[in-house]
Design a protein around this motif. Structure first.
Motif, mmCIF file in Angstrom:
data_model
loop_
_atom_site.group_PDB
_atom_site.id
_atom_site.type_symbol
_atom_site.label_atom_id
_atom_site.label_comp_id
_atom_site.label_asym_id
_atom_site.label_seq_id
_atom_site.Cartn_x
_atom_site.Cartn_y
_atom_site.Cartn_z
ATOM 1 N N HIS A 65 -8.140 6.703 -0.316
ATOM 2 C CA HIS A 65 -8.442 5.266 -0.229
ATOM 3 C C HIS A 65 -9.461 4.961 0.874
ATOM 4 C CE1 HIS A 65 -7.882 1.042 -0.976
ATOM 5 N NE2 HIS A 65 -7.500 0.813 0.262
ATOM 6 N N LYS A 72 -13.015 5.760 -0.026
ATOM 7 C CA LYS A 72 -13.426 4.842 -1.093
ATOM 8 C C LYS A 72 -13.829 3.495 -0.485
ATOM 9 C CE LYS A 72 -10.815 4.948 -4.956
ATOM 10 N NZ LYS A 72 -9.690 4.547 -5.834
ATOM 11 N N MET A 73 -13.061 3.055 0.500
ATOM 12 C CA MET A 73 -13.353 1.761 1.109
ATOM 13 C C MET A 73 -14.573 1.822 2.026
ATOM 14 S SD MET A 73 -11.290 -0.024 -0.534
ATOM 15 C CE MET A 73 -11.730 -1.607 0.186
ATOM 16 N N GLY A 117 -16.354 1.762 -8.328
ATOM 17 C CA GLY A 117 -15.003 1.526 -8.866
ATOM 18 C C GLY A 117 -14.847 0.149 -9.466
ATOM 19 N N ALA A 168 2.133 0.863 -4.208
ATOM 20 C CA ALA A 168 1.018 1.624 -4.812
ATOM 21 C C ALA A 168 1.071 3.101 -4.422
ATOM 22 C CB ALA A 168 -0.320 1.019 -4.389
ATOM 23 N N HIS A 173 -6.351 -4.217 -8.546
ATOM 24 C CA HIS A 173 -5.411 -5.248 -8.104
ATOM 25 C C HIS A 173 -4.612 -5.843 -9.261
ATOM 26 C CE1 HIS A 173 -8.417 -4.843 -4.901
ATOM 27 N NE2 HIS A 173 -7.346 -4.846 -4.156
ATOM 28 N N PHE A 188 0.830 -1.207 0.000
ATOM 29 C CA PHE A 188 0.000 0.000 0.000
ATOM 30 C C PHE A 188 0.866 1.259 0.000
ATOM 31 C CE2 PHE A 188 -2.831 -3.300 1.356
ATOM 32 C CZ PHE A 188 -4.070 -2.910 0.878
ATOM 33 N N TRP A 244 -4.314 -11.064 4.118
ATOM 34 C CA TRP A 244 -5.320 -9.990 4.057
ATOM 35 C C TRP A 244 -6.597 -10.445 4.774
ATOM 36 C CZ3 TRP A 244 -10.199 -8.806 2.787
ATOM 37 C CH2 TRP A 244 -10.523 -7.486 2.431
ATOM 38 N N TYR A 282 -20.486 3.184 -4.192
ATOM 39 C CA TYR A 282 -19.195 2.772 -4.762
ATOM 40 C C TYR A 282 -19.395 2.320 -6.209
ATOM 41 C CZ TYR A 282 -15.007 0.133 -5.796
ATOM 42 O OH TYR A 282 -13.858 -0.331 -6.389
ATOM 43 N N PHE A 302 -17.207 1.416 -0.503
ATOM 44 C CA PHE A 302 -17.207 0.043 -1.025
ATOM 45 C C PHE A 302 -17.966 -0.898 -0.090
ATOM 46 C CE2 PHE A 302 -15.028 -4.167 -1.025
ATOM 47 C CZ PHE A 302 -15.391 -4.581 -2.303
HETATM 48 C C1 HEM Z 1 -3.330 -9.261 -1.209
HETATM 49 C C2 HEM Z 1 -4.404 -8.606 -0.801
HETATM 50 C C3 HEM Z 1 -4.674 -7.187 -1.185
HETATM 51 C C4 HEM Z 1 -3.808 -6.156 -1.385
HETATM 52 C C5 HEM Z 1 -2.288 -6.163 -1.214
HETATM 53 C C6 HEM Z 1 -4.584 -5.015 -1.784
HETATM 54 C C7 HEM Z 1 -4.061 -3.781 -2.092
HETATM 55 C C8 HEM Z 1 -4.778 -2.723 -2.613
HETATM 56 C C9 HEM Z 1 -4.224 -1.472 -3.020
HETATM 57 C C10 HEM Z 1 -2.734 -1.098 -2.932
HETATM 58 C C11 HEM Z 1 -5.215 -0.712 -3.477
HETATM 59 C C12 HEM Z 1 -5.123 0.734 -4.018
HETATM 60 C C13 HEM Z 1 -4.859 0.730 -5.478
HETATM 61 C C14 HEM Z 1 -4.734 2.135 -5.988
HETATM 62 O O1 HEM Z 1 -5.356 3.062 -5.448
HETATM 63 O O2 HEM Z 1 -4.011 2.297 -6.965
HETATM 64 C C15 HEM Z 1 -6.432 -1.465 -3.360
HETATM 65 C C16 HEM Z 1 -7.676 -1.016 -3.721
HETATM 66 C C17 HEM Z 1 -8.846 -1.680 -3.435
HETATM 67 N N1 HEM Z 1 -8.964 -2.899 -2.808
HETATM 68 FE FE1 HEM Z 1 -7.464 -4.133 -2.318
HETATM 69 N N2 HEM Z 1 -5.904 -5.342 -1.800
HETATM 70 C C18 HEM Z 1 -6.014 -6.662 -1.440
HETATM 71 C C19 HEM Z 1 -7.166 -7.394 -1.315
HETATM 72 C C20 HEM Z 1 -8.436 -6.878 -1.452
HETATM 73 C C21 HEM Z 1 -9.660 -7.627 -1.262
HETATM 74 C C22 HEM Z 1 -9.735 -9.104 -0.856
HETATM 75 C C23 HEM Z 1 -10.693 -6.759 -1.484
HETATM 76 C C24 HEM Z 1 -12.182 -6.986 -1.404
HETATM 77 C C25 HEM Z 1 -12.742 -7.748 -0.482
HETATM 78 C C26 HEM Z 1 -10.111 -5.478 -1.832
HETATM 79 C C27 HEM Z 1 -10.840 -4.347 -2.177
HETATM 80 C C28 HEM Z 1 -10.302 -3.216 -2.717
HETATM 81 C C29 HEM Z 1 -11.084 -2.136 -3.307
HETATM 82 C C30 HEM Z 1 -12.608 -2.073 -3.394
HETATM 83 C C31 HEM Z 1 -10.176 -1.179 -3.754
HETATM 84 C C32 HEM Z 1 -10.497 0.150 -4.453
HETATM 85 C C33 HEM Z 1 -10.515 -0.060 -5.961
HETATM 86 C C34 HEM Z 1 -10.917 1.199 -6.693
HETATM 87 O O3 HEM Z 1 -10.023 2.027 -6.957
HETATM 88 O O4 HEM Z 1 -12.113 1.374 -6.934
HETATM 89 N N3 HEM Z 1 -8.748 -5.579 -1.798
HETATM 90 N N4 HEM Z 1 -6.136 -2.694 -2.813
#
Ligand code: HEM
Length: 153
Positions: A46, A49-50, A66, A39, A72, A35, A89, A64, A53
């Protein structure tokens, strides 16, 4: 005895959960740097946004719109995004929910998270879903598919 934990019952609960979850994620050895370093997440963007979500997932409000898969998929070429990362996670997510909430919505959000983690993991790593592998079809499914005639062509 401790007071029983409340269920997750709306936006303020979701904000508490999300804040606590990402607090833990940021100091996690396997996830934090993804993170903050890979990223370069802007937390002021963020976190809200979450909130949206999870409010959308749990209560069908929150607005939401997105694309979690794309977010990912972008990360996969840059850093390890395999089963160990998704398992961690989920472990942190479940532990955070269980420390703060108990009830039907608390159970539901954990099961939604597990389903989405599986889908995101399989898709971004281009791993075919084993349930769709022809080798895993039951004899009944195989017979049904063989007998099926498309009506659109
Ligand atoms: C290995 C596990 C995970 C990692 C390392 C991870 C990491 C990230 C990162 C770094 C972002 C920001 C990306 C950006 O802004 O450029 C992001 C966005 C997000 N993540 Fe994850 N994530 C993981 C798992 C999950 C899971 C399991 C979910 C859902 C249950 C989730 C839901 C989201 C959502 C909804 C966003 C926002 C996407 C958007 O821009 O609309 N993530 N995640």
């Amino acid at each position: 005895m401790n007071d029983p934990l409340p269920d997750l019952d709306g936006r303020s609960g979701i904000e508490r959960l999300v804040n606590a979850f990402y607090g833990r994620v940021r100091s996690d050895d396997l996830l934090g740097f993804i993170f903050d370093d890979v990223a370069g997440v802007d937390w002021g963007v963020h976190l809200p946004k979450m909130y949206a979500f999870w409010e959308t997932v749990l209560f069908r409000s929150g607005g939401y719109t997105g694309n979690p898969l794309a977010a990912h998929a972008k990360l996969a070429p840059l850093t390890a995004m395999g089963r160990p990362q998704f398992d961690r996670w989920l472990e942190v997510f479940r532990a955070t929910v269980d420390d703060l909430f108990a009830g039907e919505n608390a159970e539901h959000i954990k099961s939604c998270a597990a389903d989405m983690a599986n889908v995101i993991h399989l898709k971004i790593n281009r791993i075919p879903d084993p349930r769709l592998d022809p080798a895993n079809l039951t004899p009944e499914q195989r017979a049904r598919y063989a007998a099926y005639k498309s009506t659109t062509r």
